[in-house]
Motif scaffolding. Structure first.
Motif, PDB file in Angstrom:
ATOM      1  N   THR A   1      -1.444  11.959   3.286  1.00 30.23           N
ATOM      2  CA  THR A   1      -2.944  12.532   2.911  1.00 30.23           C
ATOM      3  C   THR A   1      -2.857  14.090   3.133  1.00 30.23           C
ATOM      4  O   THR A   1      -3.942  15.110   3.333  1.00 30.23           O
TER       5      THR A   1
ATOM      6  N   VAL B   1       0.604  -1.077   0.033  1.00 29.76           N
ATOM      7  CA  VAL B   1      -0.132   0.282   0.523  1.00 29.76           C
ATOM      8  C   VAL B   1       0.544   0.921   0.316  1.00 29.76           C
ATOM      9  O   VAL B   1       0.658   2.350  -0.687  1.00 29.76           O
ATOM     10  N   ALA B   2       2.299   1.113   0.706  1.00 35.01           N
ATOM     11  CA  ALA B   2       2.331   2.192   1.242  1.00 35.01           C
ATOM     12  C   ALA B   2       3.456   3.119  -0.145  1.00 35.01           C
ATOM     13  O   ALA B   2       3.236   4.415  -0.383  1.00 35.01           O
TER      14      ALA B   2
ATOM     15  N   SER C   1      -2.168   1.671  -5.103  1.00 37.15           N
ATOM     16  CA  SER C   1      -2.146   1.397  -3.986  1.00 37.15           C
ATOM     17  C   SER C   1      -2.435   0.134  -3.590  1.00 37.15           C
ATOM     18  O   SER C   1      -2.640  -1.063  -3.192  1.00 37.15           O
TER      19      SER C   1
ATOM     20  N   ALA D   1       4.797   2.718   7.518  1.00 31.43           N
ATOM     21  CA  ALA D   1       3.706   3.438   7.053  1.00 31.43           C
ATOM     22  C   ALA D   1       2.365   4.276   6.924  1.00 31.43           C
ATOM     23  O   ALA D   1       2.221   4.338   6.611  1.00 31.43           O
TER      24      ALA D   1
ATOM     25  N   LEU E   1       1.998   4.817  -3.077  1.00 32.48           N
ATOM     26  CA  LEU E   1       1.799   5.639  -2.418  1.00 32.48           C
ATOM     27  C   LEU E   1       2.193   6.838  -2.877  1.00 32.48           C
ATOM     28  O   LEU E   1       2.665   7.978  -2.660  1.00 32.48           O
TER      29      LEU E   1
ATOM     30  N   LEU F   1       1.854   7.397   5.656  1.00 35.33           N
ATOM     31  CA  LEU F   1      -0.089   7.699   4.894  1.00 35.33           C
ATOM     32  C   LEU F   1      -0.699   8.439   5.199  1.00 35.33           C
ATOM     33  O   LEU F   1      -0.961   9.396   4.752  1.00 35.33           O
TER      34      LEU F   1
END
Length: 288
Positions: A151, A25-26, A227, A143, A29, A147
């Protein structure tokens, strides 16, 4: 299927899958902003500097992940300083760091005590099944930091990634933002090195984003889809590697590459369909 379910009975596999999910996921991103800025290969340069940091940690008896983090962050800030304050272009600055990292890593590895070569190879090519509970905690913290920061800073990072000169003219602190992105990239490199290895880090940061760009038309969906592709490729790669006995890092990257190829195919079919639809509409409109 039963073999795959049996694998989940082992603690080390559960840790590996959790670590893979966090990294999957990271990495895309942060990679989204790098691709947008045309710095897709920056992870390679920082990866080789991180290797020098790992070797330094082995030599000094320090936790390699922390010495690698210090080395990668320092190199990332150096690249930005050279790029923004000097006359050297971003690609030249990256090349200087890239070759310096390789040279430093090779020299330090040659000084490593006997029996540590295998440990260093785990950082080069990935060794996610050796992930310890402490590693998972570190991965989770890094992570979460990535995030939250991405964001919060996303609108400004996007502005800098699209047009740095325009962002500067609009009054944004571009130097601070590009430095923040450089640090985020360094953190991503260290976060990913046990999963895919320092030699394949850029692939996990770039390929899911490239796949998302083929099927998404705006930046927001690209971030989410990238992601998602990274998550599937990472978790799927660890699962497949456990069942097939293949290296996890290479398997993860091959799955990401397959996702990119599929996205190229889908994107091509979609454009062809739109082209035919437009041609049909134009033909109907031309009738008397």
């Amino acid at each position: 299927m039963s073999d795959l379910l049996t694998v989940l009975d082992y603690d080390f596999m559960r840790r590996a899958l959790l670590a893979a999910a966090l990294v999957g996921v990271a990495a895309p991103l942060v990679g989204t902003f790098l691709v947008q800025r045309g710095l897709s290969l920056v992870g390679d340069g920082l990866g080789h500097v991180a290797l020098a940091g790992v070797a330094a940690g082995v030599l000094t008896g320090t936790a390699p992940r922390w010495t690698a983090l210090v080395a990668a962050v320092g190199a990332a800030l150096l690249v930005e300083a050279v790029r923004t304050r000097g006359r050297t272009g971003g690609d030249v600055a990256l090349a200087v760091v890239f070759y310096g990292g390789i040279a430093g890593g090779v020299v330090l590895m040659s000084l490593a005590p006997a029996g540590t070569t295998t440990n260093l190879e785990g950082y080069l090519f990935g060794a996610i099944t050796t992930t310890s509970p402490g590693d998972v905690r570190v991965f989770a913290v890094l992570a979460a930091v990535l995030l939250v920061v991405v964001t919060v800073l996303r609108p400004w990072l996007f502005a800098v990634a699209v047009d740095e000169e325009h962002a500067r003219a609009a009054g944004l602190p571009t130097r601070a933002l590009t430095s923040a992105l450089a640090v985020l990239t360094a953190v991503t490199v260290v976060l990913s090195m046990r999963t895919v290895g320092l030699l394949l880090i850029s692939a996990l940061m770039v390929l899911p984003v490239a796949a998302a760009q083929r099927v998404c038309r705006s930046f927001g969906p690209v971030v989410v889809a990238g992601s998602a592709v990274g998550l599937v490729a990472s978790v799927g790669g660890v699962t497949v590697s456990a069942a097939a006995g293949t290296p996890s890092g290479g398997t993860i990257v091959l799955l990401a590459l397959a996702a990119f190829a599929l996205a190229v195919l889908v994107g091509g079919l979609r454009r062809r369909g739109l082209s035919r639809s437009w041609a049909g509409t134009a033909t109907r409109g031309a009738r008397p």
